[in-house]
Design a protein around this motif. Structure first.
Motif, short mmCIF file in Angstrom:
data_model
loop_
_atom_site.label_atom_id
_atom_site.label_comp_id
_atom_site.label_asym_id
_atom_site.label_seq_id
_atom_site.Cartn_x
_atom_site.Cartn_y
_atom_site.Cartn_z
N PRO A 242 0.68 -1.38 -0.09
CA PRO A 242 -0.01 -0.02 -0.01
C PRO A 242 0.99 1.24 -0.10
O PRO A 242 0.41 2.37 -0.58
N GLY A 243 1.95 1.25 0.48
CA GLY A 243 2.95 2.62 0.65
C GLY A 243 3.17 2.98 -0.76
O GLY A 243 3.05 4.16 -0.90
N ARG B 189 0.22 4.84 -2.28
CA ARG B 189 0.11 5.90 -1.58
C ARG B 189 1.15 6.85 -2.41
O ARG B 189 0.55 8.11 -2.49
N ALA C 85 -5.10 3.73 0.92
CA ALA C 85 -3.70 4.22 0.07
C ALA C 85 -4.15 4.93 -1.02
O ALA C 85 -3.12 5.79 -1.57
#
Ligand code: DX5
Ligand code: ZN
Length: 236
Positions: free
Chosen positions: A67-68, A71, A100
């Motif tokens: 998910p980072g 994002r 995200a």
């Protein structure tokens, strides 16, 4: 992704039919050390969506993004983010990818024991729900969940890596899924992924695909705008 509607549009006056396709560059082939720049370059080059390939080292041999990274992509572009989850038990991670900034979440039917429930959960999160079929997986696997789908993604390679050779045996399945979608009357996008390049675009678009994932065909090219233009031209 708003409320996308795929249509073949008639260019009146010119008497030519134009097939509208969308191009979704896959960041798997981008220079990850310059991810934000690469995403901005794809947007400036005319990309329609940004495709993010999430791999867990279990469903597929490779490991990629969490998910980072979604994002970070979200912060770099306003384009819809098309997240392709090549992971086991995808239902455990949907909320994290939704938070995200994903716009669409696509799960492999081979990874979902309760596919309808998982697709429903994606829509409950306010995201577009996609089902992905490996090359060997029959279109029958989605026949009874058409009402729960916003997108069908047909793999034209075995998932796991960029830059693989297109599998032509999938082409008749693209046509069968096109028929399934058209007969079902639901507004479902039909996307293809793997080995999409100028030489294969005409074949998949003729069969009924309308969203083209392109990794190497965009990010491995020095001029991304020319690369996307070439894909669109090959679709006509
Ligand atoms: C493969 C991925 C693809 C990949 C496509 O498992 O799902 O999205 O990035 O790469 P190309 O377009 O290079 O085949
Ligand atoms: Zn993909």
């Amino acid at each position: 992704m708003g409320k996308p509607r795929w249509r073949d549009s008639l260019q009146s006056g010119k008497r030519t039919y134009v097939t509208v396709v969308r191009v979704a560059p896959s960041i798997l082939s981008a220079d990850l050390g310059r991810l934000a720049d690469e995403v901005r370059a794809a947007e400036a080059a005319g990309a329609d969506w940004i495709h993010v390939d999430v791999m867990d080292g279990r469903f597929v041999p490779n490991i990629t993004f969490g998910p980072g990274i979604v994002r970070a992509v979200r912060a770099a572009t306003r384009l819809p983010i098309d997240v392709h989850l090549m992971i086991v038990e995808p239902e455990r991670h949907l909320a994290a990818f939704a938070d995200a900034g994903a716009d669409g979440l696509s799960v492999h039917v081979e990874a979902c024991t309760h596919l309808q429930r998982t697709l429903h959960s994606i829509r409950e999160l306010g995201k577009r729900a996609g089902a992905v079929l490996n090359p060997h997986t029959s279109e029958e696997s989605i026949r009874y969940v058409l009402a729960d789908l916003d997108l069908v993604l047909l793999m034209t390679v075995n998932p796991g890596f960029g830059g693989q050779a297109f599998l032509p045996h999938v082409v008749p399945k693209i046509a069968r899924v096109r028929t399934l979608i058209d007969d079902g009357g639901h507004p479902i996008d039909l996307e293809v992924d793997g080995g999409i390049a100028e030489e294969t675009t005409g074949i998949v678009v003729d069969a009924g695909a309308r969203v083209l994932v392109a990794g190497n065909a965009v990010f491995a090219q020095p001029d991304r705008a020319a690369a996307i233009r070439a894909l669109r031209a090959a679709a006509k």
